[in-house]
Design a protein around this motif. Structure first.
Motif, PDB file in Angstrom:
ATOM      1  N   GLY A  14     -15.810 -44.338  -6.086  1.00 35.23           N
ATOM      2  CA  GLY A  14     -15.189 -44.838  -4.848  1.00 35.23           C
ATOM      3  C   GLY A  14     -13.893 -44.088  -4.603  1.00 35.23           C
ATOM      4  N   THR A  15     -13.966 -43.033  -3.772  1.00 34.81           N
ATOM      5  CA  THR A  15     -12.770 -42.203  -3.552  1.00 34.81           C
ATOM      6  C   THR A  15     -12.129 -42.520  -2.201  1.00 34.81           C
ATOM      7  N   PHE A  17      -9.208 -45.253  -0.143  1.00 36.89           N
ATOM      8  CA  PHE A  17      -7.749 -45.442  -0.266  1.00 36.89           C
ATOM      9  C   PHE A  17      -7.350 -45.945  -1.653  1.00 36.89           C
ATOM     10  N   ASP A  39     -18.509 -40.468  -5.316  1.00 35.06           N
ATOM     11  CA  ASP A  39     -18.552 -41.262  -4.087  1.00 35.06           C
ATOM     12  C   ASP A  39     -19.907 -41.020  -3.445  1.00 35.06           C
ATOM     13  N   THR A  82     -14.100 -48.667  -7.487  1.00 36.04           N
ATOM     14  CA  THR A  82     -13.314 -49.055  -6.300  1.00 36.04           C
ATOM     15  C   THR A  82     -14.145 -48.790  -5.039  1.00 36.04           C
ATOM     16  N   ASP A 106     -25.519 -51.726  -7.294  1.00 32.76           N
ATOM     17  CA  ASP A 106     -26.100 -50.387  -7.293  1.00 32.76           C
ATOM     18  C   ASP A 106     -25.275 -49.453  -8.195  1.00 32.76           C
ATOM     19  N   ASN A 125     -13.419 -55.865  -3.915  1.00 31.94           N
ATOM     20  CA  ASN A 125     -13.276 -57.288  -3.586  1.00 31.94           C
ATOM     21  C   ASN A 125     -14.564 -57.930  -3.103  1.00 31.94           C
ATOM     22  N   SER A 148      -9.773 -56.313 -12.012  1.00 33.04           N
ATOM     23  CA  SER A 148      -8.309 -56.172 -11.843  1.00 33.04           C
ATOM     24  C   SER A 148      -7.672 -57.533 -11.581  1.00 33.04           C
TER      25      SER A 148
HETATM   26  P1  6V0 Z   1     -12.307 -47.380   1.537  1.00 30.09           P
HETATM   27  O1  6V0 Z   1     -11.135 -46.518   1.811  1.00 30.09           O
HETATM   28  O2  6V0 Z   1     -13.260 -47.703   2.621  1.00 30.09           O
HETATM   29  O3  6V0 Z   1     -13.108 -46.692   0.323  1.00 30.09           O
HETATM   30  C1  6V0 Z   1     -14.320 -47.150  -0.157  1.00 30.09           C
HETATM   31  C2  6V0 Z   1     -15.077 -45.963  -0.713  1.00 30.09           C
HETATM   32  O4  6V0 Z   1     -16.254 -46.448  -1.347  1.00 30.09           O
HETATM   33  C3  6V0 Z   1     -15.518 -44.953   0.365  1.00 30.09           C
HETATM   34  O5  6V0 Z   1     -15.097 -43.654   0.017  1.00 30.09           O
HETATM   35  C4  6V0 Z   1     -17.033 -45.074   0.366  1.00 30.09           C
HETATM   36  O6  6V0 Z   1     -17.703 -43.867   0.672  1.00 30.09           O
HETATM   37  C5  6V0 Z   1     -17.299 -45.514  -1.077  1.00 30.09           C
HETATM   38  N1  6V0 Z   1     -18.595 -46.174  -1.260  1.00 30.09           N
HETATM   39  C6  6V0 Z   1     -19.156 -47.143  -0.506  1.00 30.09           C
HETATM   40  N2  6V0 Z   1     -20.363 -47.470  -0.997  1.00 30.09           N
HETATM   41  C7  6V0 Z   1     -20.568 -46.710  -2.095  1.00 30.09           C
HETATM   42  C8  6V0 Z   1     -21.625 -46.578  -3.027  1.00 30.09           C
HETATM   43  N3  6V0 Z   1     -22.734 -47.328  -2.932  1.00 30.09           N
HETATM   44  N4  6V0 Z   1     -21.498 -45.693  -4.008  1.00 30.09           N
HETATM   45  C9  6V0 Z   1     -20.399 -44.919  -4.113  1.00 30.09           C
HETATM   46  N5  6V0 Z   1     -19.363 -44.984  -3.263  1.00 30.09           N
HETATM   47  C10 6V0 Z   1     -19.443 -45.871  -2.261  1.00 30.09           C
HETATM   48  O7  6V0 Z   1     -11.843 -48.787   0.913  1.00 30.09           O
HETATM   49  P2  6V0 Z   1     -10.536 -49.060   0.020  1.00 30.09           P
HETATM   50  O8  6V0 Z   1     -10.406 -47.966  -0.961  1.00 30.09           O
HETATM   51  O9  6V0 Z   1      -9.407 -49.428   0.888  1.00 30.09           O
HETATM   52  O10 6V0 Z   1     -10.989 -50.415  -0.740  1.00 30.09           O
HETATM   53  C11 6V0 Z   1     -11.959 -50.372  -1.756  1.00 30.09           C
HETATM   54  C12 6V0 Z   1     -12.163 -51.768  -2.332  1.00 30.09           C
HETATM   55  O11 6V0 Z   1     -10.982 -52.187  -3.038  1.00 30.09           O
HETATM   56  C13 6V0 Z   1     -12.398 -52.837  -1.250  1.00 30.09           C
HETATM   57  O12 6V0 Z   1     -13.412 -53.731  -1.664  1.00 30.09           O
HETATM   58  C14 6V0 Z   1     -11.050 -53.548  -1.171  1.00 30.09           C
HETATM   59  O13 6V0 Z   1     -11.149 -54.871  -0.683  1.00 30.09           O
HETATM   60  C15 6V0 Z   1     -10.652 -53.502  -2.627  1.00 30.09           C
HETATM   61  N6  6V0 Z   1      -9.239 -53.783  -2.910  1.00 30.09           N
HETATM   62  C16 6V0 Z   1      -8.979 -54.406  -4.068  1.00 30.09           C
HETATM   63  C17 6V0 Z   1      -7.688 -54.752  -4.413  1.00 30.09           C
HETATM   64  C18 6V0 Z   1      -7.446 -55.501  -5.697  1.00 30.09           C
HETATM   65  O14 6V0 Z   1      -6.346 -56.011  -5.943  1.00 30.09           O
HETATM   66  N7  6V0 Z   1      -8.438 -55.604  -6.557  1.00 30.09           N
HETATM   67  C19 6V0 Z   1      -6.602 -54.416  -3.570  1.00 30.09           C
HETATM   68  C20 6V0 Z   1      -6.859 -53.734  -2.411  1.00 30.09           C
HETATM   69  C21 6V0 Z   1      -8.221 -53.403  -1.967  1.00 30.09           C
END
Ligand code: 6V0
Length: 317
Positions: A14-15, A17, A39, A82, A106, A125, A148
């Motif tokens: 998950g690359t 934010f 990713d 992530t 998955d 989340n 986390s």
């Molecule tokens: P984002 O910037 O949309 O990044 C998500 C990434 O996941 C994207 O690059 C996607 O391409 C990739 N992705 C989606 N599906 C797949 C898959 N099947 N296989 C591989 N890669 C995939 O989201 P962001 O990075 O902002 O957030 C990611 C997650 O972290 C979310 O669920 C947020 O809610 C969560 N957070 C958790 C926090 C915590 O305290 N635990 C805090 C903030 C956000």
């Protein structure tokens, strides 16, 4: 089971934010040999790898950064997930459960198929539920799958108390427990400033009331909503919180962090993950710290656990 840290290799799935804020923070962490970025958007992972590698000559870290695939997990020490959808303005974390459970299942299944036997860290989340999903799909022992949890919420709480009282955050021993979400709570009777009880301190100094403390908690609970309203996402705080967690794992630090842990009646409930203080070392969650909760806090814990359990039962079973 003893987990041996062998190659000091981390895989990040998950690359987006959150993932890349965490990856960026690793540039200032020594002692990591390899970071692999995965990713579903492969080009994004490659682009991030190229961009991040450009900083290496100026960074403390001497690691190799690669974009790769799930076979890279086979000899990794830690895999961090992530991947997944993030909250939109006004959306709760629990509302992400359906879409992110599919993604987490998955990802964790592919990690299992690689033969991975290290520590799996989940940040997607709703994190307590995604940790449970990853635990079920990964086939790993429950201590080796860590969410986390409320490490970010706890950091926010300590920072806010520190600002109000003018005491270093490192001396504020206050913890947010429960769901990383709206049903979290602070067991105030277990909060200390150094070795001084917080409630005694504010009583003697007369500079903060119980209502102020409750307002600090509410600010912490609503922080993600406030940030997402303004900038659409939160990532620096969780990026650094994840770095702290990974450092504890890699260096066998045995620090107490409020991670999401599998419950086996330590707090009177069992079978799912939720945020509690725990000792974190190279074996993952090495011990859940049991705090004697008063009736009010026990009720809050039960409510938080039951909210997570009900969400799982209604959406995932
Ligand atoms: P984002 O910037 O949309 O990044 C998500 C990434 O996941 C994207 O690059 C996607 O391409 C990739 N992705 C989606 N599906 C797949 C898959 N099947 N296989 C591989 N890669 C995939 O989201 P962001 O990075 O902002 O957030 C990611 C997650 O972290 C979310 O669920 C947020 O809610 C969560 N957070 C958790 C926090 C915590 O305290 N635990 C805090 C903030 C956000």
């Amino acid at each position: 089971m003893e987990v041996k840290i062998r190659k000091r290799k981390i895989v990040l799935v998950g690359t987006g934010f959150v993932g890349m804020s965490f990856a960026y923070s690793l540039l200032s962490e020594k002692g990591i040999n390899e970071l692999v970025l995965i990713d579903m958007n492969k080009d994004k992972a490659i682009g991030e790898q190229m961009d991040l590698s450009d900083g290496l000559p100026y960074a403390d870290s001497k690691m190799t950064i690669k974009a790769g695939d799930y076979e890279e997990c086979a000899d990794a020490d830690i895999v961090v997930i992530t991947a997944g959808a993030a909250q939109k303005p006004g959306q709760t974390r629990l509302e992400l459960v359906g879409i992110n459970a599919r993604i987490t299942k998955d990802v964790a299944t592919q990690v299992r198929m690689s033969g991975f036997s290290g520590i799996l860290v989940v940040a997607s989340n709703p994190v307590d539920i995604m940790t449970y999903v990853a635990y079920r799909a990964s086939g790993l022992p429950k201590e080796q799958v860590i969410g986390s949890g409320t490490i970010l919420d706890t950091a926010r709480l300590r920072y806010n108390i520190s600002k109000r009282l003018g005491i270093a955050p490192s001396n504020v021993h206050a913890y947010i427990m429960g769901e990383h979400g709206d049903s979290s709570f602070v067991p105030w009777i277990h909060c200390y400033l150094g070795c001084k009880h917080l409630l005694e301190y504010i009583d003697e100094e007369d500079n903060l009331t119980l209502e102020d403390l409750q307002n600090i908690y509410l600010e912490v609970r609503n922080a993600a909503y406030e940030i997402i309203d303004r900038k659409k996402a939160t990532y620096y705080g969780i990026g650094l919180a994840l770095k702290r967690l990974i450092s504890c794992l890699l260096n066998d630090e045995k620090a107490i962090l409020t991670v999401s842990t599998y419950q086996n009646n330590e707090y009177g409930r069992e079978g799912y993950y939720i945020g509690t203080p725990a000792v974190v070392g190279s074996n993952g969650v090495e011990k859940i710290i049991k705090l004697p909760l008063n009736e009010m806090d026990q009720n809050k814990f039960n409510h938080s656990f039951d909210t997570l359990k009900q969400t799982i039962e209604e959406n995932l079973q």
